[in-house]
Scaffold this motif. Structure first.
Motif, PDB file in Angstrom:
ATOM      1  N   THR A   1      74.104  36.437  29.127  1.00 58.79           N
ATOM      2  CA  THR A   1      73.229  36.061  27.930  1.00 58.79           C
ATOM      3  C   THR A   1      73.828  36.580  26.755  1.00 58.79           C
ATOM      4  O   THR A   1      73.783  35.270  26.319  1.00 58.79           O
ATOM      5  N   VAL A   2      74.204  37.754  26.438  1.00 55.93           N
ATOM      6  CA  VAL A   2      74.511  38.100  26.101  1.00 55.93           C
ATOM      7  C   VAL A   2      76.155  37.671  25.361  1.00 55.93           C
ATOM      8  O   VAL A   2      77.230  37.974  26.196  1.00 55.93           O
ATOM      9  N   ARG A   3      76.559  37.165  24.455  1.00 55.08           N
ATOM     10  CA  ARG A   3      77.791  36.737  24.260  1.00 55.08           C
ATOM     11  C   ARG A   3      79.091  37.457  23.734  1.00 55.08           C
ATOM     12  O   ARG A   3      78.285  37.336  22.715  1.00 55.08           O
ATOM     13  N   SER A   4      79.254  38.632  24.003  1.00 51.56           N
ATOM     14  CA  SER A   4      80.778  39.472  22.707  1.00 51.56           C
ATOM     15  C   SER A   4      81.453  39.968  22.706  1.00 51.56           C
ATOM     16  O   SER A   4      81.740  39.012  23.181  1.00 51.56           O
ATOM     17  N   TRP A   5      81.123  41.088  22.692  1.00 50.25           N
ATOM     18  CA  TRP A   5      82.270  41.700  22.969  1.00 50.25           C
ATOM     19  C   TRP A   5      82.734  42.320  23.938  1.00 50.25           C
ATOM     20  O   TRP A   5      81.937  44.242  24.108  1.00 50.25           O
ATOM     21  N   ASP A   6      83.230  42.158  24.883  1.00 54.33           N
ATOM     22  CA  ASP A   6      83.612  43.737  26.367  1.00 54.33           C
ATOM     23  C   ASP A   6      85.011  43.369  26.701  1.00 54.33           C
ATOM     24  O   ASP A   6      85.973  43.084  25.543  1.00 54.33           O
ATOM     25  N   VAL A   7      85.299  44.551  26.788  1.00 55.57           N
ATOM     26  CA  VAL A   7      86.140  45.550  27.566  1.00 55.57           C
ATOM     27  C   VAL A   7      86.497  45.823  29.322  1.00 55.57           C
ATOM     28  O   VAL A   7      85.921  45.348  30.264  1.00 55.57           O
ATOM     29  N   MET A   8      88.534  45.030  28.980  1.00 54.94           N
ATOM     30  CA  MET A   8      88.592  45.764  30.390  1.00 54.94           C
ATOM     31  C   MET A   8      89.589  46.368  30.817  1.00 54.94           C
ATOM     32  O   MET A   8      90.448  46.360  29.445  1.00 54.94           O
TER      33      MET A   8
END
Length: 238
Positions: free
Chosen positions: A118-125
Protein backbone atom coordinates in the motif's frame (compact mmCIF):
# COMPACT_ATOMS: atom_id res chain seq x y z
CA UNK A 1 54.79 -40.69 -28.57
CA UNK A 2 54.77 -37.23 -26.99
CA UNK A 3 52.65 -35.95 -29.86
CA UNK A 4 50.09 -38.72 -29.32
CA UNK A 5 49.92 -38.02 -25.58
CA UNK A 6 49.47 -34.29 -26.21
CA UNK A 7 46.67 -34.98 -28.69
CA UNK A 8 44.90 -37.30 -26.26
CA UNK A 9 45.21 -34.75 -23.43
CA UNK A 10 43.85 -31.98 -25.65
CA UNK A 11 40.89 -34.14 -26.68
CA UNK A 12 40.13 -34.93 -23.03
CA UNK A 13 40.13 -31.23 -22.14
CA UNK A 14 37.79 -30.42 -25.04
CA UNK A 15 35.39 -33.20 -24.06
CA UNK A 16 35.42 -32.07 -20.42
CA UNK A 17 34.66 -28.50 -21.46
CA UNK A 18 31.78 -29.59 -23.69
CA UNK A 19 30.30 -31.70 -20.91
CA UNK A 20 30.63 -28.80 -18.45
CA UNK A 21 28.63 -26.58 -20.80
CA UNK A 22 26.08 -29.19 -21.83
CA UNK A 23 22.69 -27.56 -22.23
CA UNK A 24 20.07 -28.96 -19.87
CA UNK A 25 17.36 -26.29 -20.17
CA UNK A 26 16.51 -23.35 -22.42
CA UNK A 27 13.67 -20.85 -22.37
CA UNK A 28 14.47 -19.72 -25.88
CA UNK A 29 16.69 -16.87 -24.69
CA UNK A 30 19.20 -18.43 -22.31
CA UNK A 31 20.69 -21.92 -22.07
CA UNK A 32 21.43 -23.48 -18.69
CA UNK A 33 23.43 -26.43 -17.52
CA UNK A 34 21.78 -28.84 -15.09
CA UNK A 35 23.53 -27.25 -12.09
CA UNK A 36 22.49 -23.76 -13.19
CA UNK A 37 18.92 -24.93 -13.76
CA UNK A 38 18.68 -26.54 -10.32
CA UNK A 39 20.09 -23.46 -8.61
CA UNK A 40 17.74 -21.03 -10.36
CA UNK A 41 14.68 -23.22 -9.81
CA UNK A 42 15.39 -23.63 -6.10
CA UNK A 43 16.28 -20.03 -5.31
CA UNK A 44 14.24 -17.99 -7.78
CA UNK A 45 11.39 -20.31 -8.76
CA UNK A 46 10.03 -21.74 -12.00
CA UNK A 47 8.45 -18.48 -13.16
CA UNK A 48 11.86 -16.83 -13.10
CA UNK A 49 13.27 -19.64 -15.23
CA UNK A 50 10.66 -19.01 -17.92
CA UNK A 51 11.45 -15.30 -18.07
CA UNK A 52 15.23 -15.28 -17.63
CA UNK A 53 17.03 -12.74 -19.80
CA UNK A 54 20.62 -12.51 -20.98
CA UNK A 55 21.18 -9.87 -18.27
CA UNK A 56 19.94 -12.35 -15.65
CA UNK A 57 22.25 -15.01 -17.05
CA UNK A 58 25.23 -12.66 -16.91
CA UNK A 59 24.99 -12.66 -13.13
CA UNK A 60 24.41 -16.40 -13.03
CA UNK A 61 27.57 -16.98 -15.05
CA UNK A 62 29.51 -14.76 -12.63
CA UNK A 63 28.30 -16.95 -9.78
CA UNK A 64 30.11 -19.86 -11.45
CA UNK A 65 27.43 -22.26 -10.23
CA UNK A 66 28.91 -25.02 -12.39
CA UNK A 67 32.07 -25.08 -10.29
CA UNK A 68 31.14 -23.68 -6.86
CA UNK A 69 28.74 -25.23 -4.36
CA UNK A 70 26.09 -22.78 -3.20
CA UNK A 71 24.10 -22.81 0.00
CA UNK A 72 20.46 -21.79 -0.19
CA UNK A 73 18.58 -21.45 3.06
CA UNK A 74 14.84 -21.92 3.11
CA UNK A 75 12.97 -22.00 6.40
CA UNK A 76 9.49 -20.67 5.74
CA UNK A 77 7.74 -19.74 8.95
CA UNK A 78 4.15 -18.43 8.89
CA UNK A 79 4.68 -15.92 11.69
CA UNK A 80 8.08 -14.78 10.39
CA UNK A 81 9.51 -15.16 13.88
CA UNK A 82 12.76 -16.97 13.07
CA UNK A 83 15.94 -15.20 12.03
CA UNK A 84 17.77 -17.30 9.48
CA UNK A 85 16.92 -19.07 6.26
CA UNK A 86 13.98 -18.08 4.11
CA UNK A 87 11.35 -16.12 5.99
CA UNK A 88 7.96 -14.91 4.92
CA UNK A 89 5.00 -12.87 6.03
CA UNK A 90 1.60 -12.60 4.43
CA UNK A 91 2.99 -9.72 2.37
CA UNK A 92 6.54 -10.64 1.38
CA UNK A 93 9.32 -13.21 1.61
CA UNK A 94 13.08 -13.09 1.96
CA UNK A 95 15.83 -15.56 1.08
CA UNK A 96 19.62 -15.73 0.93
CA UNK A 97 22.14 -17.68 -1.14
CA UNK A 98 25.91 -17.81 -0.91
CA UNK A 99 28.91 -19.61 -2.33
CA UNK A 100 32.65 -19.17 -1.84
CA UNK A 101 35.92 -19.81 -3.58
CA UNK A 102 39.31 -19.27 -1.95
CA UNK A 103 39.21 -15.49 -2.45
CA UNK A 104 35.65 -14.30 -1.91
CA UNK A 105 32.03 -15.31 -1.41
CA UNK A 106 29.16 -14.26 -3.63
CA UNK A 107 25.98 -13.39 -1.72
CA UNK A 108 22.51 -12.92 -3.19
CA UNK A 109 19.53 -11.70 -1.17
CA UNK A 110 16.05 -11.92 -2.67
CA UNK A 111 12.88 -10.21 -1.42
CA UNK A 112 9.56 -10.97 -3.12
CA UNK A 113 6.31 -9.12 -2.55
CA UNK A 114 3.56 -11.73 -2.39
CA UNK A 115 0.93 -8.99 -2.64
CA UNK A 116 1.08 -5.31 -3.56
CA UNK A 117 2.34 -2.82 -0.95
CA UNK A 118 0.00 0.00 0.00
CA UNK A 119 2.79 2.39 0.95
CA UNK A 120 5.33 3.08 -1.80
CA UNK A 121 8.08 5.07 -0.16
CA UNK A 122 11.76 4.72 0.75
CA UNK A 123 12.69 1.17 1.79
CA UNK A 124 16.15 -0.18 2.64
CA UNK A 125 18.02 -3.46 2.17
CA UNK A 126 21.48 -4.29 3.45
CA UNK A 127 23.74 -6.43 5.61
CA UNK A 128 25.59 -6.72 8.88
CA UNK A 129 28.91 -8.59 8.78
CA UNK A 130 30.13 -10.60 11.76
CA UNK A 131 33.64 -12.01 11.46
CA UNK A 132 33.79 -11.00 7.79
CA UNK A 133 33.48 -7.88 5.62
CA UNK A 134 32.85 -6.78 2.08
CA UNK A 135 35.38 -8.07 -0.44
CA UNK A 136 34.79 -4.95 -2.53
CA UNK A 137 32.11 -2.29 -2.91
CA UNK A 138 30.59 -3.73 -6.09
CA UNK A 139 27.04 -3.92 -4.75
CA UNK A 140 24.12 -4.23 -7.16
CA UNK A 141 20.52 -3.73 -6.08
CA UNK A 142 17.82 -4.34 -8.66
CA UNK A 143 14.06 -3.81 -8.42
CA UNK A 144 11.88 -5.64 -10.92
CA UNK A 145 8.14 -5.07 -11.30
CA UNK A 146 5.52 -4.99 -14.02
CA UNK A 147 7.04 -1.62 -14.95
CA UNK A 148 10.46 -3.13 -15.72
CA UNK A 149 13.77 -3.16 -13.85
CA UNK A 150 15.63 -0.32 -12.16
CA UNK A 151 19.01 -0.22 -10.43
CA UNK A 152 19.00 2.23 -7.52
CA UNK A 153 22.23 3.14 -5.78
CA UNK A 154 21.84 5.10 -2.56
CA UNK A 155 24.45 3.25 -0.57
CA UNK A 156 25.50 3.94 2.99
CA UNK A 157 28.64 2.17 4.20
CA UNK A 158 29.53 1.57 7.83
CA UNK A 159 32.49 -0.33 9.28
CA UNK A 160 30.37 -3.43 9.96
CA UNK A 161 27.93 -3.39 7.06
CA UNK A 162 25.96 -1.36 4.56
CA UNK A 163 22.49 -0.42 3.38
CA UNK A 164 20.98 0.63 0.06
CA UNK A 165 17.84 2.79 0.03
CA UNK A 166 15.31 2.84 -2.79
CA UNK A 167 11.81 4.00 -3.55
CA UNK A 168 9.32 1.26 -4.38
CA UNK A 169 7.95 1.39 -7.93
CA UNK A 170 4.26 1.74 -8.75
CA UNK A 171 4.06 -1.61 -10.56
CA UNK A 172 2.98 -5.03 -9.36
CA UNK A 173 4.91 -8.29 -8.71
CA UNK A 174 7.81 -6.50 -7.04
CA UNK A 175 11.09 -8.39 -6.61
CA UNK A 176 14.14 -6.84 -4.96
CA UNK A 177 17.51 -8.49 -5.42
CA UNK A 178 20.83 -7.50 -3.89
CA UNK A 179 24.19 -8.94 -4.90
CA UNK A 180 27.60 -8.41 -3.35
CA UNK A 181 30.92 -10.04 -2.51
CA UNK A 182 32.19 -10.81 1.00
CA UNK A 183 35.34 -12.32 2.43
CA UNK A 184 35.21 -16.02 3.38
CA UNK A 185 34.55 -16.82 7.02
CA UNK A 186 32.15 -15.32 9.52
CA UNK A 187 28.42 -14.69 9.10
CA UNK A 188 26.40 -12.28 6.99
CA UNK A 189 23.03 -11.05 8.28
CA UNK A 190 20.72 -9.59 5.62
CA UNK A 191 17.58 -7.51 6.06
CA UNK A 192 14.88 -5.80 3.99
CA UNK A 193 12.88 -3.12 5.79
CA UNK A 194 9.69 -1.65 4.35
CA UNK A 195 8.42 1.83 5.25
CA UNK A 196 4.92 1.59 6.70
CA UNK A 197 4.38 5.33 6.27
CA UNK A 198 5.81 8.03 4.03
CA UNK A 199 9.55 8.26 4.38
CA UNK A 200 12.44 10.11 2.77
CA UNK A 201 15.91 9.14 1.59
CA UNK A 202 17.45 10.85 4.61
CA UNK A 203 15.08 9.06 7.01
CA UNK A 204 15.77 5.68 5.38
CA UNK A 205 19.48 6.23 6.05
CA UNK A 206 19.02 7.15 9.71
CA UNK A 207 20.49 4.00 11.19
CA UNK A 208 23.52 2.29 12.60
CA UNK A 209 24.14 -1.41 12.00
CA UNK A 210 24.21 -4.28 14.48
CA UNK A 211 22.74 -7.70 15.24
CA UNK A 212 20.18 -6.14 17.62
CA UNK A 213 18.67 -4.10 14.80
CA UNK A 214 15.63 -4.87 12.64
CA UNK A 215 16.32 -8.07 10.75
CA UNK A 216 19.61 -8.37 12.62
CA UNK A 217 20.91 -5.35 10.72
CA UNK A 218 19.27 -1.90 10.96
CA UNK A 219 19.17 0.06 14.22
CA UNK A 220 17.00 3.02 13.25
CA UNK A 221 17.25 6.30 15.10
CA UNK A 222 15.67 9.74 15.20
CA UNK A 223 12.61 10.26 13.01
CA UNK A 224 13.08 6.80 11.43
CA UNK A 225 12.08 5.01 14.64
CA UNK A 226 8.70 3.33 14.21
CA UNK A 227 8.59 3.91 10.44
CA UNK A 228 9.87 0.51 9.30
CA UNK A 229 8.05 -2.81 9.65
CA UNK A 230 10.69 -4.78 11.58
CA UNK A 231 10.56 -7.87 9.37
CA UNK A 232 13.11 -10.42 10.55
CA UNK A 233 16.18 -11.08 8.46
CA UNK A 234 18.14 -13.97 7.06
CA UNK A 235 21.68 -15.06 7.84
CA UNK A 236 24.31 -17.38 6.40
CA UNK A 237 27.73 -18.63 7.49
CA UNK A 238 30.35 -18.07 4.80
Amino acid sequence: MKKILFTLLFMMLVIANVNAKEVYYTNGTVELTEREYNYVKEFYGEEYLKNMTLENYKWLSELDVNNIDYKIKFAKVPDASVNGGFVSTNAKSLGISGGCDTNYCTVTVLAKWLGNPTVRSWDVMGAFFYGTSLYNKNIVTSITSSNGTTYPSNLKFLSNGFGDSFKLPSGTSIIIEQRYYAKPGGTVFASYQHAMSTSTLAKSQSYTIGVTGYGGVFIFNGSAVGVYDGMVGVDMDL
